[in-house]
Design a protein around this motif. Structure first.
Motif, PDB file in Angstrom:
ATOM      1  N   GLU A 100       0.820  -1.214   0.000  1.00  0.00           N
ATOM      2  CA  GLU A 100       0.000   0.000   0.000  1.00  0.00           C
ATOM      3  C   GLU A 100       0.851   1.260   0.000  1.00  0.00           C
ATOM      4  O   GLU A 100       0.482   2.279  -0.587  1.00  0.00           O
ATOM      5  N   GLN A 101       2.004   1.215   0.671  1.00  0.00           N
ATOM      6  CA  GLN A 101       2.895   2.366   0.730  1.00  0.00           C
ATOM      7  C   GLN A 101       3.357   2.764  -0.663  1.00  0.00           C
ATOM      8  O   GLN A 101       3.506   3.941  -0.975  1.00  0.00           O
ATOM      9  N   TYR A 102       3.560   1.768  -1.532  1.00  0.00           N
ATOM     10  CA  TYR A 102       3.980   2.032  -2.909  1.00  0.00           C
ATOM     11  C   TYR A 102       2.882   2.796  -3.654  1.00  0.00           C
ATOM     12  O   TYR A 102       3.135   3.836  -4.276  1.00  0.00           O
ATOM     13  N   TYR A 103       1.652   2.289  -3.577  1.00  0.00           N
ATOM     14  CA  TYR A 103       0.555   2.922  -4.304  1.00  0.00           C
ATOM     15  C   TYR A 103       0.278   4.338  -3.796  1.00  0.00           C
ATOM     16  O   TYR A 103      -0.113   5.217  -4.566  1.00  0.00           O
ATOM     17  N   ASP A 104       0.488   4.564  -2.494  1.00  0.00           N
ATOM     18  CA  ASP A 104       0.237   5.886  -1.918  1.00  0.00           C
ATOM     19  C   ASP A 104       1.144   6.956  -2.520  1.00  0.00           C
ATOM     20  O   ASP A 104       0.807   8.141  -2.502  1.00  0.00           O
ATOM     21  N   GLN A 105       2.296   6.563  -3.063  1.00  0.00           N
ATOM     22  CA  GLN A 105       3.254   7.530  -3.604  1.00  0.00           C
ATOM     23  C   GLN A 105       3.131   7.727  -5.115  1.00  0.00           C
ATOM     24  O   GLN A 105       3.850   8.539  -5.693  1.00  0.00           O
ATOM     25  N   PRO A 107       1.520   9.035  -8.686  1.00  0.00           N
ATOM     26  CA  PRO A 107       0.631  10.095  -9.179  1.00  0.00           C
ATOM     27  C   PRO A 107      -0.760   9.518  -9.431  1.00  0.00           C
ATOM     28  O   PRO A 107      -0.910   8.326  -9.717  1.00  0.00           O
ATOM     29  N   PHE A 108      -1.787  10.366  -9.330  1.00  0.00           N
ATOM     30  CA  PHE A 108      -3.170   9.897  -9.360  1.00  0.00           C
ATOM     31  C   PHE A 108      -3.472   9.052 -10.595  1.00  0.00           C
ATOM     32  O   PHE A 108      -4.034   7.958 -10.491  1.00  0.00           O
ATOM     33  N   ARG A 109      -3.119   9.548 -11.788  1.00  0.00           N
ATOM     34  CA  ARG A 109      -3.443   8.835 -13.025  1.00  0.00           C
ATOM     35  C   ARG A 109      -2.759   7.469 -13.074  1.00  0.00           C
ATOM     36  O   ARG A 109      -3.352   6.463 -13.472  1.00  0.00           O
ATOM     37  N   ARG A 110      -1.500   7.428 -12.628  1.00  0.00           N
ATOM     38  CA  ARG A 110      -0.744   6.168 -12.625  1.00  0.00           C
ATOM     39  C   ARG A 110      -1.297   5.198 -11.582  1.00  0.00           C
ATOM     40  O   ARG A 110      -1.348   3.989 -11.811  1.00  0.00           O
ATOM     41  N   LYS A 111      -1.718   5.728 -10.447  1.00  0.00           N
ATOM     42  CA  LYS A 111      -2.294   4.894  -9.403  1.00  0.00           C
ATOM     43  C   LYS A 111      -3.597   4.255  -9.870  1.00  0.00           C
ATOM     44  O   LYS A 111      -3.823   3.055  -9.667  1.00  0.00           O
ATOM     45  N   PHE A 187       7.762   9.475  -8.721  1.00  0.00           N
ATOM     46  CA  PHE A 187       7.285   8.799  -9.919  1.00  0.00           C
ATOM     47  C   PHE A 187       6.710   9.799 -10.920  1.00  0.00           C
ATOM     48  O   PHE A 187       6.048  10.763 -10.537  1.00  0.00           O
ATOM     49  N   SER A 188       6.960   9.530 -12.188  1.00  0.00           N
ATOM     50  CA  SER A 188       6.390  10.363 -13.246  1.00  0.00           C
ATOM     51  C   SER A 188       4.955   9.926 -13.522  1.00  0.00           C
ATOM     52  O   SER A 188       4.565   8.796 -13.210  1.00  0.00           O
ATOM     53  N   THR A 189       4.175  10.820 -14.104  1.00  0.00           N
ATOM     54  CA  THR A 189       2.801  10.493 -14.433  1.00  0.00           C
ATOM     55  C   THR A 189       2.742   9.753 -15.762  1.00  0.00           C
ATOM     56  O   THR A 189       3.722   9.726 -16.515  1.00  0.00           O
ATOM     57  N   MET A 190       1.608   9.119 -16.048  1.00  0.00           N
ATOM     58  CA  MET A 190       1.445   8.388 -17.305  1.00  0.00           C
ATOM     59  C   MET A 190       0.715   9.265 -18.314  1.00  0.00           C
ATOM     60  O   MET A 190      -0.264   9.934 -17.988  1.00  0.00           O
TER      61      MET A 190
END
Length: 213
Positions: A100-105, A107-111, A187-190
């Motif tokens: 979960e810690q990974y997903y929390d970091q 960007p919204f679109r990538r998540k 992390f960069s966005t997609m």
């Protein structure tokens, strides 16, 4: 201090996947001096992440292969645990699974894309042994390597294609470990175009999955 036993030879492969600006020769020289076994692979044409990795892994000669992203966003303990699992000989393929810690970091679109892809794996590929297919840390032995080189997708979903193949093989033993993001990673966005490309790749895997049953 490295946890890898002194009798284990580590060979590092770095691929420049047809980048526009290339890599400075001074940087390559520095890596070659710092790493005893180092191979730089410059590709004149961009093959995509899947194509670039297949190109490098096809050249590898070691008993075990671990691949990751160039920025290596995970904690070093994750790579060490993966090596241990493979070295013990009980697994042919070891897969990193993001917590979960990974997903929390992300960007919204990538998540949203990552979680949506994970959900689609549950819906369309219930036989997948690991539903989080997109972690950038995976390892395998010679049996896993042979299967990895059968993948065909050039873009990001080659990971998923690989795990679909693994899940269909009864003689392949697969394990997974949790991976965590190390401090300081951004992390960069997609791009929308990238998302559309990956959805197309998902559809192609889905079609092949149905017809190869």
């Amino acid at each position: 201090m490295s946890r890898i036993p002194t009798d284990v030879v580590v060979h590092m492969y770095v691929v420049d996947d047809g980048s526009k600006h290339g890599v400075h020769s001074e940087d390559i020289d520095q890596l070659q001096q710092a790493i005893p076994h180092f191979t730089f692979i410059p590709l004149s044409q961009n093959l995509g992440k899947g194509g670039a990795l297949r190109h490098a892994i096809r050249q590898s000669q070691g008993d075990l292969v671990i691949y990751t992203d160039a920025d290596y966003p995970y904690k070093m303990e994750n790579a060490w645990e993966m090596y241990q699992r493979l070295a013990e000989g009980n697994a042919d393929v070891v897969v990193g699974v993001r917590d979960e810690q990974y997903y929390d970091q992300l960007p919204f679109r990538r998540k949203i894309f990552s979680l949506s892809l994970k959900l689609m794996n549950y819906l369309f590929f219930p036989g997948l042994k690991v539903k989080d297919t997109q972690s950038g840390l995976k390892g395998f032995n010679a049996k896993g390597k042979a299967l990895f080189l059968k993948t065909t997708i050039s873009a990001f979903l080659f990971d998923m294609e690989f795990l679909v193949l693994v899940s269909k093989q009864k003689d392949i033993q697969m394990e997974w470990i949790y991976v965590q993001v190390r401090e300081g990673i951004h992390f960069s966005t997609m791009k929308p175009r990238t998302i559309l490309t990956e959805l197309f790749n998902f559809a192609s895997i889905l079609i092949r999955g149905f017809f190869s049953k």
